[in-house]
Write a protein that holds these residues in place. Structure first.
Motif, PDB file in Angstrom:
ATOM      1  N   GLN A 274      -4.312  54.891  35.086  1.00  0.00           N
ATOM      2  CA  GLN A 274      -4.928  56.156  35.477  1.00  0.00           C
ATOM      3  C   GLN A 274      -4.663  56.464  36.951  1.00  0.00           C
ATOM      4  O   GLN A 274      -4.327  57.602  37.310  1.00  0.00           O
ATOM      5  N   ARG A 275      -4.762  55.469  37.802  1.00  0.00           N
ATOM      6  CA  ARG A 275      -4.485  55.680  39.244  1.00  0.00           C
ATOM      7  C   ARG A 275      -3.023  56.051  39.464  1.00  0.00           C
ATOM      8  O   ARG A 275      -2.709  56.946  40.248  1.00  0.00           O
ATOM      9  N   GLU A 276      -2.117  55.374  38.765  1.00  0.00           N
ATOM     10  CA  GLU A 276      -0.697  55.692  38.900  1.00  0.00           C
ATOM     11  C   GLU A 276      -0.392  57.103  38.419  1.00  0.00           C
ATOM     12  O   GLU A 276       0.430  57.801  39.006  1.00  0.00           O
ATOM     13  N   MET A 277      -1.065  57.524  37.355  1.00  0.00           N
ATOM     14  CA  MET A 277      -0.841  58.871  36.847  1.00  0.00           C
ATOM     15  C   MET A 277      -1.341  59.932  37.817  1.00  0.00           C
ATOM     16  O   MET A 277      -0.779  61.016  37.914  1.00  0.00           O
ATOM     17  N   ARG A 278      -2.409  59.629  38.545  1.00  0.00           N
ATOM     18  CA  ARG A 278      -2.922  60.565  39.547  1.00  0.00           C
ATOM     19  C   ARG A 278      -1.901  60.765  40.665  1.00  0.00           C
ATOM     20  O   ARG A 278      -1.767  61.850  41.202  1.00  0.00           O
ATOM     21  N   ARG A 279      -1.214  59.665  41.024  1.00  0.00           N
ATOM     22  CA  ARG A 279      -0.225  59.736  42.119  1.00  0.00           C
ATOM     23  C   ARG A 279       1.024  60.486  41.699  1.00  0.00           C
ATOM     24  O   ARG A 279       1.698  61.082  42.515  1.00  0.00           O
TER      25      ARG A 279
ATOM     26  N   ASP B 258       3.427  70.881  31.385  1.00  0.00           N
ATOM     27  CA  ASP B 258       4.202  69.867  30.674  1.00  0.00           C
ATOM     28  C   ASP B 258       3.879  68.463  31.186  1.00  0.00           C
ATOM     29  O   ASP B 258       3.709  67.531  30.401  1.00  0.00           O
ATOM     30  N   VAL B 259       3.784  68.315  32.499  1.00  0.00           N
ATOM     31  CA  VAL B 259       3.466  67.009  33.092  1.00  0.00           C
ATOM     32  C   VAL B 259       2.078  66.557  32.633  1.00  0.00           C
ATOM     33  O   VAL B 259       1.886  65.407  32.235  1.00  0.00           O
ATOM     34  N   ALA B 260       1.107  67.474  32.668  1.00  0.00           N
ATOM     35  CA  ALA B 260      -0.260  67.120  32.251  1.00  0.00           C
ATOM     36  C   ALA B 260      -0.290  66.699  30.783  1.00  0.00           C
ATOM     37  O   ALA B 260      -0.948  65.703  30.439  1.00  0.00           O
ATOM     38  N   ALA B 261       0.429  67.419  29.928  1.00  0.00           N
ATOM     39  CA  ALA B 261       0.445  67.085  28.501  1.00  0.00           C
ATOM     40  C   ALA B 261       1.054  65.705  28.269  1.00  0.00           C
ATOM     41  O   ALA B 261       0.547  64.916  27.463  1.00  0.00           O
ATOM     42  N   ILE B 262       2.119  65.395  28.997  1.00  0.00           N
ATOM     43  CA  ILE B 262       2.761  64.078  28.860  1.00  0.00           C
ATOM     44  C   ILE B 262       1.824  62.977  29.353  1.00  0.00           C
ATOM     45  O   ILE B 262       1.703  61.921  28.730  1.00  0.00           O
ATOM     46  N   LYS B 263       1.135  63.228  30.478  1.00  0.00           N
ATOM     47  CA  LYS B 263       0.200  62.232  31.005  1.00  0.00           C
ATOM     48  C   LYS B 263      -0.928  61.972  30.005  1.00  0.00           C
ATOM     49  O   LYS B 263      -1.323  60.823  29.784  1.00  0.00           O
TER      50      LYS B 263
ATOM     51  N   TYR C 178      -1.601  58.394  28.301  1.00  0.00           N
ATOM     52  CA  TYR C 178      -2.880  57.711  28.504  1.00  0.00           C
ATOM     53  C   TYR C 178      -3.579  57.480  27.163  1.00  0.00           C
ATOM     54  O   TYR C 178      -4.145  56.407  26.934  1.00  0.00           O
ATOM     55  N   ALA C 179      -3.519  58.464  26.271  1.00  0.00           N
ATOM     56  CA  ALA C 179      -4.152  58.312  24.958  1.00  0.00           C
ATOM     57  C   ALA C 179      -3.496  57.178  24.172  1.00  0.00           C
ATOM     58  O   ALA C 179      -4.189  56.394  23.503  1.00  0.00           O
ATOM     59  N   THR C 180      -2.184  57.071  24.275  1.00  0.00           N
ATOM     60  CA  THR C 180      -1.474  55.989  23.588  1.00  0.00           C
ATOM     61  C   THR C 180      -1.895  54.628  24.140  1.00  0.00           C
ATOM     62  O   THR C 180      -2.173  53.690  23.380  1.00  0.00           O
ATOM     63  N   ALA C 181      -1.933  54.515  25.463  1.00  0.00           N
ATOM     64  CA  ALA C 181      -2.344  53.251  26.080  1.00  0.00           C
ATOM     65  C   ALA C 181      -3.795  52.916  25.741  1.00  0.00           C
ATOM     66  O   ALA C 181      -4.129  51.753  25.457  1.00  0.00           O
ATOM     67  N   ASN C 182      -4.663  53.922  25.757  1.00  0.00           N
ATOM     68  CA  ASN C 182      -6.077  53.709  25.454  1.00  0.00           C
ATOM     69  C   ASN C 182      -6.257  53.262  23.996  1.00  0.00           C
ATOM     70  O   ASN C 182      -7.026  52.336  23.717  1.00  0.00           O
ATOM     71  N   ALA C 183      -5.527  53.900  23.074  1.00  0.00           N
ATOM     72  CA  ALA C 183      -5.615  53.520  21.663  1.00  0.00           C
ATOM     73  C   ALA C 183      -5.134  52.085  21.470  1.00  0.00           C
ATOM     74  O   ALA C 183      -5.729  51.322  20.695  1.00  0.00           O
ATOM     75  N   SER C 184      -4.080  51.714  22.179  1.00  0.00           N
ATOM     76  CA  SER C 184      -3.574  50.339  22.089  1.00  0.00           C
ATOM     77  C   SER C 184      -4.621  49.353  22.593  1.00  0.00           C
ATOM     78  O   SER C 184      -4.849  48.303  21.970  1.00  0.00           O
ATOM     79  N   ALA C 185      -5.259  49.685  23.707  1.00  0.00           N
ATOM     80  CA  ALA C 185      -6.300  48.808  24.253  1.00  0.00           C
ATOM     81  C   ALA C 185      -7.471  48.685  23.279  1.00  0.00           C
ATOM     82  O   ALA C 185      -8.023  47.589  23.101  1.00  0.00           O
ATOM     83  N   MET C 186      -7.852  49.782  22.641  1.00  0.00           N
ATOM     84  CA  MET C 186      -8.960  49.720  21.684  1.00  0.00           C
ATOM     85  C   MET C 186      -8.596  48.856  20.478  1.00  0.00           C
ATOM     86  O   MET C 186      -9.424  48.071  19.994  1.00  0.00           O
ATOM     87  N   ARG C 187      -7.344  49.002  19.982  1.00  0.00           N
ATOM     88  CA  ARG C 187      -6.911  48.159  18.859  1.00  0.00           C
ATOM     89  C   ARG C 187      -6.939  46.685  19.258  1.00  0.00           C
ATOM     90  O   ARG C 187      -7.396  45.832  18.494  1.00  0.00           O
ATOM     91  N   LYS C 188      -6.451  46.385  20.449  1.00  0.00           N
ATOM     92  CA  LYS C 188      -6.442  44.999  20.913  1.00  0.00           C
ATOM     93  C   LYS C 188      -7.864  44.466  21.109  1.00  0.00           C
ATOM     94  O   LYS C 188      -8.133  43.300  20.822  1.00  0.00           O
ATOM     95  N   ALA C 189      -8.769  45.319  21.580  1.00  0.00           N
ATOM     96  CA  ALA C 189     -10.167  44.898  21.743  1.00  0.00           C
ATOM     97  C   ALA C 189     -10.787  44.587  20.381  1.00  0.00           C
ATOM     98  O   ALA C 189     -11.524  43.598  20.235  1.00  0.00           O
TER      99      ALA C 189
END
Length: 110
Positions: free
Chosen positions: A104-109, A44-49, A53-64
């Motif tokens: 990504q680093r925060e999610m690893r921790r 469950d934790v991995a799926a949420i992470k 991350y996919a949501t944040a990455n998609a947002s960054a790509m849209r902004k780029a």
């Protein structure tokens, strides 16, 4: 009759080695259930992470993409500023990448 009494009554006719065996099997089953629950929680934790991350990455790509469109439109208005606009656009996209790296680093921790 309570469960404990029923269990005690049921085990009265069983020899001591057999009772130990029953307890050992029960212990093994309990450990298996705990390991399964731990694996489910980790899944469950991995799926949420991944979703976060996919949501944040998609947002960054849209902004780029928005940044690139804005850069092109501004270059048409002021072609002499193309190099400076390119530098600013690159810095902005690198900042997006830096934020994603921090996430990504925060999610690893966690």
């Amino acid at each position: 009759m309570s469960e404990i009494q029923a269990c005690t009554t049921a085990m009265e006719g069983i020899s001591r080695p057999q009772r130990r065996l029953v307890r050992a099997v029960g212990h093994i089953r309990s450990q298996a259930i705990v390991r399964i629950e731990a694996a489910d929680a980790a899944t469950d934790v991995a799926a949420i992470k991944i979703e976060d991350y996919a949501t944040a990455n998609a947002s960054a790509m849209r902004k780029a993409a928005d940044t690139a469109l804005l850069q092109r439109s501004l270059e048409q208005v002021a072609p002499e500023a193309a190099n400076r606009l390119g530098t600013l656009a690159d810095r902005e996209v690198l900042a997006f990448a830096e934020v994603l790296g921090q996430l990504q680093r925060e999610m690893r921790r966690a």
